[in-house]
Design an enzyme around this catalytic site. Structure first.
Site, mmCIF file in Angstrom:
data_model
loop_
_atom_site.group_PDB
_atom_site.id
_atom_site.type_symbol
_atom_site.label_atom_id
_atom_site.label_comp_id
_atom_site.label_asym_id
_atom_site.label_seq_id
_atom_site.Cartn_x
_atom_site.Cartn_y
_atom_site.Cartn_z
ATOM 1 N N ARG A 140 -5.083 29.911 -21.725
ATOM 2 C CA ARG A 140 -4.489 31.160 -22.185
ATOM 3 C C ARG A 140 -3.227 31.521 -21.404
ATOM 4 O O ARG A 140 -2.636 32.562 -21.660
ATOM 5 C CB ARG A 140 -5.500 32.293 -22.011
ATOM 6 C CG ARG A 140 -6.235 32.691 -23.305
ATOM 7 C CD ARG A 140 -7.230 33.779 -22.957
ATOM 8 N NE ARG A 140 -7.606 34.603 -24.058
ATOM 9 C CZ ARG A 140 -8.713 34.452 -24.777
ATOM 10 N NH1 ARG A 140 -9.526 33.452 -24.546
ATOM 11 N NH2 ARG A 140 -9.001 35.305 -25.728
ATOM 12 N N ARG A 192 -16.097 43.967 -35.622
ATOM 13 C CA ARG A 192 -17.109 43.297 -34.794
ATOM 14 C C ARG A 192 -17.659 44.261 -33.751
ATOM 15 O O ARG A 192 -18.861 44.275 -33.486
ATOM 16 C CB ARG A 192 -16.503 42.065 -34.118
ATOM 17 C CG ARG A 192 -17.528 41.284 -33.323
ATOM 18 C CD ARG A 192 -17.009 39.959 -32.831
ATOM 19 N NE ARG A 192 -15.915 40.103 -31.886
ATOM 20 C CZ ARG A 192 -15.202 39.093 -31.398
ATOM 21 N NH1 ARG A 192 -15.462 37.864 -31.802
ATOM 22 N NH2 ARG A 192 -14.238 39.300 -30.551
ATOM 23 N N LYS A 217 -11.188 31.928 -33.540
ATOM 24 C CA LYS A 217 -11.428 30.715 -32.736
ATOM 25 C C LYS A 217 -12.938 30.446 -32.619
ATOM 26 O O LYS A 217 -13.393 29.331 -32.860
ATOM 27 C CB LYS A 217 -10.803 30.855 -31.330
ATOM 28 C CG LYS A 217 -9.306 31.124 -31.351
ATOM 29 C CD LYS A 217 -8.706 31.194 -29.958
ATOM 30 C CE LYS A 217 -9.198 32.358 -29.130
ATOM 31 N NZ LYS A 217 -8.704 33.677 -29.555
ATOM 32 N N ARG A 267 -5.190 43.704 -25.408
ATOM 33 C CA ARG A 267 -5.462 42.250 -25.452
ATOM 34 C C ARG A 267 -4.362 41.529 -26.229
ATOM 35 O O ARG A 267 -3.973 40.415 -25.874
ATOM 36 C CB ARG A 267 -6.838 41.990 -26.087
ATOM 37 C CG ARG A 267 -7.970 42.339 -25.132
ATOM 38 C CD ARG A 267 -9.273 42.570 -25.863
ATOM 39 N NE ARG A 267 -9.806 41.408 -26.520
ATOM 40 C CZ ARG A 267 -10.807 41.452 -27.406
ATOM 41 N NH1 ARG A 267 -11.354 42.608 -27.720
ATOM 42 N NH2 ARG A 267 -11.246 40.353 -27.967
HETATM 43 P P1 B4P Z 1 -13.734 35.359 -33.432
HETATM 44 O O1 B4P Z 1 -13.832 34.035 -34.085
HETATM 45 O O2 B4P Z 1 -14.899 35.740 -32.603
HETATM 46 O O3 B4P Z 1 -12.432 35.557 -32.556
HETATM 47 P P2 B4P Z 1 -11.931 34.847 -31.240
HETATM 48 O O4 B4P Z 1 -10.555 34.388 -31.603
HETATM 49 O O5 B4P Z 1 -12.879 33.793 -30.752
HETATM 50 O O6 B4P Z 1 -11.996 36.100 -30.235
HETATM 51 P P3 B4P Z 1 -11.570 36.547 -28.779
HETATM 52 O O7 B4P Z 1 -10.210 36.004 -28.427
HETATM 53 O O8 B4P Z 1 -11.748 38.026 -28.801
HETATM 54 O O9 B4P Z 1 -12.604 36.071 -27.753
HETATM 55 P P4 B4P Z 1 -12.725 35.393 -26.332
HETATM 56 O O10 B4P Z 1 -14.176 35.377 -26.180
HETATM 57 O O11 B4P Z 1 -11.994 34.087 -26.274
HETATM 58 O O12 B4P Z 1 -13.502 36.414 -34.616
HETATM 59 C C1 B4P Z 1 -13.325 37.787 -34.413
HETATM 60 C C2 B4P Z 1 -13.880 38.583 -35.591
HETATM 61 O O13 B4P Z 1 -13.204 38.231 -36.786
HETATM 62 C C3 B4P Z 1 -15.358 38.310 -35.859
HETATM 63 O O14 B4P Z 1 -15.991 39.526 -36.172
HETATM 64 C C4 B4P Z 1 -15.357 37.386 -37.069
HETATM 65 O O15 B4P Z 1 -16.502 37.514 -37.871
HETATM 66 C C5 B4P Z 1 -14.116 37.845 -37.807
HETATM 67 N N1 B4P Z 1 -13.480 36.771 -38.570
HETATM 68 C C6 B4P Z 1 -13.300 35.482 -38.177
HETATM 69 N N2 B4P Z 1 -12.673 34.773 -39.142
HETATM 70 C C7 B4P Z 1 -12.423 35.661 -40.177
HETATM 71 C C8 B4P Z 1 -11.790 35.537 -41.467
HETATM 72 N N3 B4P Z 1 -11.281 34.379 -41.908
HETATM 73 N N4 B4P Z 1 -11.694 36.661 -42.239
HETATM 74 C C9 B4P Z 1 -12.205 37.840 -41.832
HETATM 75 N N5 B4P Z 1 -12.839 38.013 -40.620
HETATM 76 C C10 B4P Z 1 -12.940 36.937 -39.818
HETATM 77 O O16 B4P Z 1 -12.030 36.343 -25.217
HETATM 78 C C11 B4P Z 1 -12.576 37.560 -24.743
HETATM 79 C C12 B4P Z 1 -11.946 37.974 -23.389
HETATM 80 O O17 B4P Z 1 -12.368 37.042 -22.331
HETATM 81 C C13 B4P Z 1 -10.425 37.952 -23.277
HETATM 82 O O18 B4P Z 1 -9.831 39.147 -23.760
HETATM 83 C C14 B4P Z 1 -10.214 37.780 -21.728
HETATM 84 O O19 B4P Z 1 -10.355 38.992 -21.031
HETATM 85 C C15 B4P Z 1 -11.358 36.861 -21.334
HETATM 86 N N6 B4P Z 1 -10.964 35.438 -21.302
HETATM 87 C C16 B4P Z 1 -11.497 34.460 -22.090
HETATM 88 N N7 B4P Z 1 -10.910 33.267 -21.840
HETATM 89 C C17 B4P Z 1 -9.976 33.481 -20.879
HETATM 90 C C18 B4P Z 1 -9.013 32.646 -20.227
HETATM 91 N N8 B4P Z 1 -8.887 31.340 -20.521
HETATM 92 N N9 B4P Z 1 -8.183 33.188 -19.284
HETATM 93 C C19 B4P Z 1 -8.284 34.493 -18.962
HETATM 94 N N10 B4P Z 1 -9.172 35.356 -19.562
HETATM 95 C C20 B4P Z 1 -10.010 34.858 -20.522
#
Ligand code: B4P
Length: 192
Positions: free
Chosen positions: A91, A130, A14, A148
């Site tokens: 979420r 990561r 995302k 998670r």
């Molecule tokens: P990202 O792109 O960073 O993944 P994300 O889906 O944004 O991550 P996440 O869900 O952990 O984060 P958030 O901050 O929302 O990619 C992850 C990795 O994959 C990176 O290293 C990237 O380089 C790699 N990658 C990406 N695309 C790729 C591909 N095509 N091929 C190979 N590798 C690839 O959430 C963090 C925490 O915050 C949650 O657990 C929760 O505790 C809290 N939180 C956030 N929002 C919340 C909400 N609305 N309600 C309640 N808690 C919340």
């Protein structure tokens, strides 16, 4: 206004895909994860509260998230943005209901919900990768990462059904190169 929700499990890409979408469509990025990490870095009361949950792989309570996002949307609407990309929000079903209410009140509804579909093994591999380089506390321990995913399956996945009923959900394959996935997302947006 082009208001998009980028949806999917932790590590589905995302944050990665948001970067390109913001540039291409000139959207305002609202990532609840980024906001919490910035609040934690600044050691605010909100950050300290969120950290208690994030460090355990749990979702931050709805009332904390909803209050915070409401004030961020208000601040952006005043700046007359072209649209929002919600990354990591909503979420839970209560968060989705609160967002719908807020956007209906402002007459700026959600246009599309793009769901990135990635297998659990690939998610764990990406997040551990990561964690090894970023220092993100919630990415360093496989048990916390799997927690998670459990939170996602029980509390977040039902949000896809909520938007499917509104005919707003598009599922996109989230495995492959970043560019390939970006092309699929743009195709879905451009077909609106
Ligand atoms: P990202 O792109 O960073 O993944 P994300 O889906 O944004 O991550 P996440 O869900 O952990 O984060 P958030 O901050 O929302 O990619 C992850 C990795 O994959 C990176 O290293 C990237 O380089 C790699 N990658 C990406 N695309 C790729 C591909 N095509 N091929 C190979 N590798 C690839 O959430 C963090 C925490 O915050 C949650 O657990 C929760 O505790 C809290 N939180 C956030 N929002 C919340 C909400 N609305 N309600 C309640 N808690 C919340």
């Amino acid at each position: 206004m082009l208001n998009i929700i980028l949806f999917g499990p932790p590590g589905s890409g995302k944050g990665t895909q948001s970067e390109g979408l913001i540039k291409k469509y000139a959207l305002q990025h609202l990532s609840t994860g980024d906001i919490f990490r910035s609040e934690i870095a600044n050691q605010t009361a909100l950050g300290l509260e969120a950290k208690k949950f994030m460090d355990k792989g749990l979702l931050v309570p709805d009332e904390v998230v909803i209050g915070m996002i409401g004030s961020k949307i208000d601040a952006c609407v005043e700046q007359e943005v072209k649209g929002f990309i919600f990354d990591g929000f909503p979420r839970t079903i209560p968060q989705a209901e609160a967002l719908d209410k807020l956007m209906a009140f402002k007459n700026i509804p959600i246009k599309i919900v793009l769901s990135l579909e990635v297998s659990e093994e690939e998610l764990v591999k990406r997040l551990l990768g990561r964690g090894a380089t970023s220092g993100r506390a919630d990415d360093q321990n496989e048990e916390i990462i799997r927690q998670r995913v459990v939170e996602y399956r029980s509390k977040t996945e039902p949000v896809a059904g909520f938007y499917d009923k509104q005919h707003k959900l598009t599922r996109v394959k989230g495995e492959g190169s970043v560019d390939e996935i970006f092309a699929s997302l743009c195709h879905a947006i451009d077909s609106l």
